[in-house]
Design a protein around this motif. Structure first.
Motif, short mmCIF file in Angstrom:
data_model
loop_
_atom_site.label_atom_id
_atom_site.label_comp_id
_atom_site.label_asym_id
_atom_site.label_seq_id
_atom_site.Cartn_x
_atom_site.Cartn_y
_atom_site.Cartn_z
N ALA A 6 -36.31 -13.78 37.75
CA ALA A 6 -36.82 -12.98 37.44
C ALA A 6 -38.13 -12.60 37.05
O ALA A 6 -38.47 -12.56 34.96
CB ALA A 6 -36.53 -12.02 36.62
N GLU A 7 -39.09 -13.14 37.37
CA GLU A 7 -40.77 -13.09 37.09
C GLU A 7 -41.68 -12.26 36.13
O GLU A 7 -41.25 -10.87 36.39
CB GLU A 7 -41.73 -13.28 38.58
N GLY A 8 -41.86 -12.85 35.10
CA GLY A 8 -42.24 -12.44 33.59
C GLY A 8 -41.44 -11.80 33.07
O GLY A 8 -41.46 -10.48 32.91
N ARG A 9 -40.66 -11.78 32.73
CA ARG A 9 -39.31 -10.82 32.13
C ARG A 9 -39.12 -10.42 32.82
O ARG A 9 -38.81 -9.05 33.25
CB ARG A 9 -39.35 -10.31 31.14
N ILE A 10 -38.32 -11.34 33.97
CA ILE A 10 -38.32 -10.88 35.31
C ILE A 10 -38.63 -9.81 35.82
O ILE A 10 -39.06 -9.45 36.55
CB ILE A 10 -37.21 -9.88 35.34
N GLN A 11 -40.15 -10.63 36.01
CA GLN A 11 -41.31 -10.16 36.27
C GLN A 11 -41.42 -8.34 35.72
O GLN A 11 -41.60 -7.84 37.04
CB GLN A 11 -41.82 -10.19 37.92
N VAL A 12 -41.62 -8.40 34.82
CA VAL A 12 -41.83 -6.87 33.69
C VAL A 12 -43.06 -6.24 34.03
O VAL A 12 -43.71 -6.77 33.55
CB VAL A 12 -41.40 -7.00 33.21
N PRO A 13 -43.07 -5.55 35.01
CA PRO A 13 -44.51 -5.06 35.43
C PRO A 13 -44.10 -3.83 33.60
O PRO A 13 -43.74 -4.40 32.51
CB PRO A 13 -44.61 -4.15 36.48
N ARG A 14 -45.20 -2.81 33.97
CA ARG A 14 -45.09 -2.02 32.02
C ARG A 14 -43.71 -1.84 32.38
O ARG A 14 -43.30 -1.36 33.74
CB ARG A 14 -46.28 -0.85 32.73
N LEU A 15 -43.00 -1.40 31.67
CA LEU A 15 -41.80 -1.13 31.34
C LEU A 15 -40.90 -0.10 32.50
O LEU A 15 -39.91 0.18 32.78
CB LEU A 15 -41.37 -0.85 29.89
N ALA A 263 -31.54 -10.46 28.19
CA ALA A 263 -32.37 -10.49 28.68
C ALA A 263 -32.49 -9.47 29.19
O ALA A 263 -33.72 -9.52 29.16
CB ALA A 263 -32.48 -11.32 30.65
N ASP A 264 -32.89 -8.58 27.69
CA ASP A 264 -33.83 -7.05 28.26
C ASP A 264 -33.62 -7.19 26.73
O ASP A 264 -33.54 -5.66 26.20
CB ASP A 264 -33.06 -6.19 28.54
N THR A 265 -33.79 -7.64 26.13
CA THR A 265 -34.12 -7.71 24.61
C THR A 265 -35.95 -6.83 23.84
O THR A 265 -35.79 -6.65 23.40
CB THR A 265 -34.05 -8.89 23.37
N VAL A 266 -36.66 -7.96 24.90
CA VAL A 266 -38.58 -7.93 24.71
C VAL A 266 -38.87 -6.42 25.35
O VAL A 266 -39.01 -5.67 25.29
CB VAL A 266 -39.27 -8.58 25.35
N CYS A 267 -38.31 -6.29 26.40
CA CYS A 267 -38.59 -5.16 27.63
C CYS A 267 -37.80 -3.70 26.94
O CYS A 267 -38.64 -2.69 27.39
CB CYS A 267 -37.72 -4.88 29.06
N CYS A 268 -36.57 -4.05 26.80
CA CYS A 268 -35.51 -2.38 26.48
C CYS A 268 -35.01 -2.47 25.35
O CYS A 268 -33.95 -1.83 24.90
CB CYS A 268 -34.98 -3.01 27.49
N GLY A 269 -35.21 -3.59 24.13
CA GLY A 269 -35.51 -3.52 23.19
C GLY A 269 -33.53 -3.80 22.54
O GLY A 269 -32.97 -3.23 21.93
N GLN A 270 -33.09 -3.88 23.35
CA GLN A 270 -30.92 -4.58 23.27
C GLN A 270 -31.33 -6.06 22.82
O GLN A 270 -31.88 -6.58 22.28
CB GLN A 270 -31.17 -4.94 24.80
N ARG A 294 -29.29 -13.13 22.36
CA ARG A 294 -30.26 -12.56 22.36
C ARG A 294 -30.44 -13.89 23.35
O ARG A 294 -31.88 -15.25 22.86
CB ARG A 294 -30.95 -11.98 21.19
N ILE A 295 -31.65 -13.90 24.35
CA ILE A 295 -32.93 -14.73 25.30
C ILE A 295 -33.83 -13.93 25.28
O ILE A 295 -33.86 -12.84 26.29
CB ILE A 295 -32.30 -15.59 26.74
#
Length: 323
Positions: A6-15, A263-270, A294-295
């Protein structure tokens, strides 16, 4: 993923775009070529210095770099990390908005998902590295005389190492890339050897998003768990066979994994407390024992130098469970 890890925080575009388009991106990247690239021609001169031109084969086919690039634009968070790790950071003039590591990377508003060709070209790059090729980006840049190296998500560790070496070749940093690969292999090898001694057999649930998308053993991140002897609860739920099934809460509760990796701590606050508060999840083994890890999204979604950090974090979690 986004590319396998998952590129970029799983390739995170904007949340919002990330969550909405996750499944589509997973399919596109999981179905792509391995992205490891192959070497088309030797580039080491007798003196040991990099020789150009260099030709490699990326996901966009044969790519020739005529001279050592001095102005690189990276639209791939994984490539950004690798470029700096092999000593090519001084050659990087701009990176995309998802390239958040290392801190020295010249982050811009450029997007690897919704790219603006004119904005990319304004940096006058002699090499652009991409992990995703939306709407013919590589072709558009090529028509402007800009060399593009497309490195899709690596499907396995071998592909990840090949991409690192490939970046070393096209930047004139082959020796540094070779040393980095050797170091990664050595450190990961020691971690895996220790894990095999422990004979884990524990089960794991890897959470990509709060709506319970996960990754099976056939994905890059899933191979990390397999190497460490963990059994992935997502495997049996992947009826479509594309590697990133969306699980139901009932399924996860019933499987009662020994270890939960967020693996959704930054994008989604888990975090562990949000997981523990989900209805019925207090019955899960990992919740009862506090075995929720939490990773950072980016570490769990890229296949570059920090892959070692991911292995180390998971190994430590297993060790705590065994105590």
């Amino acid at each position: 993923m986004t590319e396998p890890l998952a590129e970029g925080r799983i390739q995170v575009p904007r949340l919002t775009a990330f969550v909405a388009g996750l499944a589509t991106l997973f399919v596109a990247l999981a179905g792509a070529a391995s992205g490891g690239g192959t070497l088309q021609q030797s580039v080491a001169s007798a003196s040991g210095r990099a020789a150009f031109p260099v030709t490699v084969i990326g996901s966009n086919g044969k790519v020739t770099v005529s001279k050592r690039p001095g102005r690189i634009v990276s639209l791939s968070p994984t490539a950004t990390e690798t470029l700096f790790a092999i000593g090519a950071g001084s050659q990087v003039v701009a990176v995309d908005d998802q390239s958040d590591f290392p801190k020295a990377a010249p982050t811009t508003s450029l997007s690897g998902f919704t790219p603006n060709v004119e904005a990319i070209a304004s940096y006058r790059p002699d090499l652009v590295v991409i992990a995703y090729d939306p709407k013919g980006l590589s072709g558009a840049l090529n028509r402007l005389g800009i060399t593009v190296l497309h490195q899709d998500g690596a499907k396995g560790f071998k592909g990840a190492y090949q991409q690192i070496r490939q970046l070393g070749l096209v930047t004139g940093r082959e020796a540094r890339a070779t040393r980095l690969i050797a170091s990664m292999k050595s450190r990961i090898g020691r971690i895996v050897a220790d894990a095999k001694k422990a004979r884990s057999g524990l089960t794991v649930y890897h959470e990509l998003t709060p709506d319970l998308y996960s990754a099976t053993s056939k994905t890059f991140v899933g191979q990390v768990y397999s190497a460490l002897g963990l059994r992935n609860i997502a495997d049996a739920a992947d009826s479509a066979g594309f590697g990133y099934p969306q699980l139901s809460a009932e399924y996860v509760v019933s499987a009662s994994p020994d270890l939960i990796v967020l693996a959704d701590t930054v994008c989604c606050g888990q975090r562990p407390s949000t997981v523990a508060s989900r209805p019925g999840w207090d019955r899960i083994s990992a919740v009862r024992t506090g075995s929720i890890v939490r990773i950072h999204d980016s570490i769990a979604s890229r296949w570059g130098p920090r892959l070692v950090d991911f292995f180390r974090a998971m190994s430590s979690a297993i060790a705590r469970l065994r105590q």
